[in-house]
Design a protein around this motif. Structure first.
Motif, short mmCIF file in Angstrom:
data_model
loop_
_atom_site.label_atom_id
_atom_site.label_comp_id
_atom_site.label_asym_id
_atom_site.label_seq_id
_atom_site.Cartn_x
_atom_site.Cartn_y
_atom_site.Cartn_z
N VAL A 62 0.83 -1.20 0.00
CA VAL A 62 0.00 0.00 0.00
C VAL A 62 0.86 1.25 0.00
CG1 VAL A 62 -1.66 1.31 1.37
CG2 VAL A 62 -1.98 -1.13 1.04
N THR A 63 1.96 1.23 0.75
CA THR A 63 2.85 2.39 0.74
C THR A 63 3.41 2.64 -0.64
OG1 THR A 63 3.46 1.96 3.05
CG2 THR A 63 4.94 3.36 1.77
N ASN A 64 3.78 1.57 -1.36
CA ASN A 64 4.32 1.75 -2.71
C ASN A 64 3.24 2.17 -3.70
OD1 ASN A 64 6.97 1.09 -2.06
ND2 ASN A 64 6.56 -1.10 -2.21
N VAL A 65 2.01 1.72 -3.51
CA VAL A 65 0.92 2.17 -4.38
C VAL A 65 0.71 3.67 -4.23
CG1 VAL A 65 -1.57 2.03 -4.73
CG2 VAL A 65 -0.24 -0.05 -4.53
N LEU A 66 0.80 4.17 -3.00
CA LEU A 66 0.62 5.60 -2.76
C LEU A 66 1.78 6.42 -3.30
CD1 LEU A 66 -0.74 5.55 0.90
CD2 LEU A 66 -2.01 6.18 -1.15
N ARG A 67 2.97 5.89 -3.26
CA ARG A 67 4.14 6.68 -3.62
C ARG A 67 4.48 6.62 -5.10
NH1 ARG A 67 9.11 5.66 0.29
NH2 ARG A 67 9.85 7.38 -0.99
N HIS A 68 4.03 5.60 -5.83
CA HIS A 68 4.42 5.42 -7.22
C HIS A 68 3.18 5.23 -8.08
CE1 HIS A 68 8.46 4.81 -5.65
NE2 HIS A 68 7.97 3.88 -4.86
N GLY A 69 3.33 5.54 -9.36
CA GLY A 69 2.26 5.31 -10.32
C GLY A 69 1.09 6.25 -10.13
N ASN A 70 0.03 6.02 -10.91
CA ASN A 70 -1.19 6.81 -10.85
C ASN A 70 -2.39 5.86 -10.86
OD1 ASN A 70 0.03 9.58 -11.23
ND2 ASN A 70 0.79 8.53 -13.04
N PRO A 71 -2.55 5.07 -9.79
CA PRO A 71 -3.62 4.07 -9.81
C PRO A 71 -4.99 4.70 -9.60
CG PRO A 71 -2.50 4.03 -7.70
CD PRO A 71 -1.75 5.01 -8.57
N GLN A 72 -6.00 4.08 -10.19
CA GLN A 72 -7.38 4.44 -9.94
C GLN A 72 -8.11 3.37 -9.13
OE1 GLN A 72 -9.20 5.21 -13.71
NE2 GLN A 72 -8.06 7.10 -14.06
N ARG A 73 -7.59 2.15 -9.14
CA ARG A 73 -8.19 1.09 -8.35
C ARG A 73 -7.10 0.20 -7.80
NH1 ARG A 73 -7.90 -3.78 -10.55
NH2 ARG A 73 -7.46 -3.98 -12.79
N CYS A 74 -7.41 -0.44 -6.68
CA CYS A 74 -6.48 -1.39 -6.06
C CYS A 74 -7.31 -2.49 -5.42
CB CYS A 74 -5.61 -0.69 -5.01
SG CYS A 74 -4.41 -1.78 -4.20
N THR A 75 -6.94 -3.73 -5.70
CA THR A 75 -7.66 -4.88 -5.19
C THR A 75 -6.74 -5.71 -4.30
OG1 THR A 75 -9.02 -4.95 -7.19
CG2 THR A 75 -8.99 -6.93 -5.81
N VAL A 76 -7.19 -5.95 -3.07
CA VAL A 76 -6.45 -6.78 -2.12
C VAL A 76 -7.29 -8.04 -1.90
CG1 VAL A 76 -5.38 -6.93 0.14
CG2 VAL A 76 -5.48 -4.73 -1.04
N ALA A 77 -6.74 -9.19 -2.28
CA ALA A 77 -7.48 -10.46 -2.20
C ALA A 77 -6.74 -11.43 -1.31
CB ALA A 77 -7.67 -11.05 -3.60
N SER B 66 9.51 -2.85 -10.00
CA SER B 66 9.22 -2.01 -8.86
C SER B 66 7.87 -2.37 -8.30
CB SER B 66 9.25 -0.53 -9.26
OG SER B 66 8.19 -0.28 -10.14
N PRO B 67 7.53 -1.92 -7.08
CA PRO B 67 6.29 -2.33 -6.48
C PRO B 67 5.06 -1.94 -7.23
CG PRO B 67 7.79 -1.49 -4.82
CD PRO B 67 8.41 -1.25 -6.14
N VAL B 68 5.09 -0.95 -8.06
CA VAL B 68 3.93 -0.59 -8.85
C VAL B 68 4.26 -0.53 -10.31
CG1 VAL B 68 2.70 0.63 -7.05
CG2 VAL B 68 4.42 1.82 -8.33
N GLY B 69 5.21 -1.27 -10.74
CA GLY B 69 5.50 -1.33 -12.13
C GLY B 69 6.31 -0.20 -12.65
N GLY B 70 7.03 0.50 -11.80
CA GLY B 70 7.83 1.61 -12.24
C GLY B 70 9.22 1.17 -12.60
N ALA B 71 10.23 1.89 -12.12
CA ALA B 71 11.61 1.55 -12.43
C ALA B 71 11.99 0.26 -11.77
CB ALA B 71 12.52 2.69 -11.98
N ALA B 72 13.13 -0.25 -12.17
CA ALA B 72 13.59 -1.51 -11.62
C ALA B 72 13.78 -1.40 -10.14
CB ALA B 72 14.89 -1.92 -12.31
N GLY B 73 13.37 -2.48 -9.41
CA GLY B 73 13.41 -2.41 -7.97
C GLY B 73 14.81 -2.52 -7.43
N ARG B 74 15.36 -1.44 -6.95
CA ARG B 74 16.69 -1.44 -6.35
C ARG B 74 16.62 -1.22 -4.84
NH1 ARG B 74 16.92 1.70 -10.96
NH2 ARG B 74 18.21 0.91 -12.65
N GLY B 75 15.40 -0.98 -4.30
CA GLY B 75 15.29 -0.72 -2.88
C GLY B 75 15.27 -1.99 -2.07
N SER B 76 15.05 -1.84 -0.79
CA SER B 76 15.05 -2.98 0.11
C SER B 76 13.65 -3.45 0.44
CB SER B 76 15.78 -2.61 1.41
OG SER B 76 15.12 -1.51 2.04
N GLY B 77 12.59 -2.86 -0.15
CA GLY B 77 11.23 -3.22 0.20
C GLY B 77 10.91 -4.66 -0.15
N LEU B 78 11.01 -5.03 -1.43
CA LEU B 78 10.71 -6.39 -1.84
C LEU B 78 11.70 -7.40 -1.28
CD1 LEU B 78 9.64 -5.93 -5.58
CD2 LEU B 78 8.21 -6.17 -3.57
#
Length: 483
Positions: free
Chosen positions: A333-348, A386-398
């Motif tokens: 959720v933190t990565n969804v808020l910080r990256h991209g421009n989502p209009q919907r998010c589904t948690v299953a 990346s967590p929302v499909g952005g740049a390549a994931g270089r952080g420690s989150g994943l």
């Protein structure tokens, strides 16, 4: 055989998805403001002038001059759309001289329309429509520069002047009323089309800034929580270590044998502190999955994202499983808020046999080059997205989530799940009927604390002194390096 999208179109798609929602609406509005004057110039000026033009050289020269001035007026208006919008949104200041040329062209166009009308060079209905096109070309820009009350005041003054001029030219009450109607229509359409659109853009940008601030506040709140937990763990232990170390020094100076037991107690507290710090860093301090799911829905909804949470209740899951999946939800959720421009998010959340699966899927992710050429599954699950499909994931989150899930036998997959869609999936095994995470048998990947590990080679075991009833139980043996 699959059809590939041409590279120019892919470039436009990537540029469009890289923009925020407010930036997309702004681009669409700027294109509309630049296109509409040309439509009105063609339908309200060019065609009526050609259809109602009288024969004669003077009539043709005046009509051609009006068309030329109208084209120049629209060209200048198109050049001013972006500076005027930046001025309205507070990004830049528009110099007053920027409107001198459009104002001069506007007055010249009005004079040509009045001359054509007075000489009967064009049919009366053609002059009225040409007047409306001239008003719209200048009004769409001028409405965003001055306040609304000033624009309405100047429009009223202009309406009175035009009514006077056209009334004197024709001496007909109907002509005066038609002139007033077309002037009011041009002024109203200008302020509704440009001023209201600019106001909508200002509201969207304010919402965009509020969303960014909310995301930063969520991250800052998490940092404060981590700092608070770390202070709670280390504050008391460091104070006890300092006090007992000072006591051991005093006892050693007096030659008292209790100094050794005090230093052994300091060693025990230091090892216990090290274990507790690891628990804080790895998030083993009781993260609740139900609370995280509820908080995720609230935060995403407040940020303008349509959030849907499906699945069985999380309260019946074991504590280690809940804790690990709760951290997956928090990070996603933190990565969804910080990256991209989502209009919907589904948690299953769903159960598949002896495993529990949690997936977080959102749209608004940029389309990477690898996905556009090799299909939507390229790179999925590789850990490089990346967590929302952005740049390549270089952080420690994943990477941190994979380590956390690996300790209880779980796995994590992250990658694109279609054009502009990103999905993060975590799978965790459920314990058997006889397994108990709290039994201390190492189920779910629990590791034995370092303080209870066997002494390495080159050390000798020192028996632990009896601890006080109020202090935590000490390990069975401690290590001390031999000199």
């Amino acid at each position: 055989m699959t059809l590939r999208t041409p590279r120019p179109i892919l470039g436009w798609q990537r540029a469009w998805h890289a923009r925020s929602k407010a930036a997309r609406v702004e681009l669409q509005s700027v294109i509309m403001w630049r296109f509409l004057p040309w439509v009105f110039a063609l339908t309200w000026m060019a065609l009526p002038l050609l259809a109602g033009l009288q024969h004669g050289l003077l009539s043709r020269l005046l009509a051609a001059s009006l068309l030329l001035v109208g084209v120049l007026q629209i060209v200048w208006a198109n050049r001013l759309v972006r500076p005027v919008l930046d001025h309205y949104l507070g990004r830049a200041v528009l110099p007053p001289r920027a409107l001198w040329t459009p104002a001069a062209l506007f007055v010249l166009a009005l004079a040509l329309v009045a001359t054509l009308h007075g000489l009967d060079a064009v049919a009366p209905w053609g002059c009225r429509l040409a007047l409306g096109a001239v008003l719209l070309s200048f009004g769409t820009v001028y409405a965003m520069v001055v306040p609304v009350r000033i624009f309405l005041r100047h429009s009223a003054i202009g309406c009175v002047l035009l009514m006077t001029v056209f009334g004197l030219l024709r001496g007909d009450v109907g002509e005066v009323l038609f002139t007033a109607a077309i002037t009011a229509f041009g002024a109203g359409l200008s302020i509704l089309g440009s001023r209201c659109g600019a106001w909508t853009l200002a509201v969207l940008w304010e919402a965009e800034r509020s969303r960014d601030i909310e995301a930063r506040l969520a991250v800052a709140e998490e940092r404060l929580r981590f700092g608070r937990d770390l202070h709670d763990v280390m504050g008391r232990n460091l104070a006890v270590i300092a006090l007992k170390s000072e006591l051991a020094v005093q006892l050693a100076r007096r030659g008292r044998p209790e100094a050794e037991s005090q230093m052994m107690e300091v060693q025990r507290i230091a090892q216990e502190s090290q274990r507790e710090v690891r628990e804080v860093v790895r998030g083993y301090r009781g993260a609740d999955l139900g609370v995280e799911l509820s908080g995720a829905r609230g935060v995403l909804t407040a940020a303008g994202i349509d959030c849907t949470v499906t699945g069985p209740p999380a309260g019946g899951l074991p504590a280690p499983v809940q804790s690990a999946l709760a951290w997956v939800v928090r990070e996603a959720v933190t990565n969804v808020l910080r990256h991209g421009n989502p209009q919907r998010c589904t948690v299953a959340l769903r159960t598949a046999g002896d495993r529990i699966e949690l997936s977080v899927e959102n749209d608004g992710a940029p389309v990477p080059e690898a996905q556009s050429e090799d299909g939507p599954e390229a790179g999925s699950g590789s850990g490089q997205a990346s967590p929302v499909g952005g740049a390549a994931g270089r952080g420690s989150g994943l990477a941190g989530l994979r380590e956390r899930l690996a300790e209880i036998g779980g796995t994590l997959r992250a990658g694109p799940a279609g054009t502009g869609v990103f999905r993060l999936t975590a799978e965790v095994p459920l314990p058997g009927p006889s397994s108990s995470p709290s039994a201390g048998d190492g189920s779910f990947g629990a590791r034995v604390p370092d303080a209870e590990a066997a002494p390495p080679s080159g050390t000798r075991a020192v028996p632990s002194p009896p601890s006080s009833p109020s202090s935590p139980s000490s390990p069975s043996s401690l290590s001390e390096v031999t000199p």
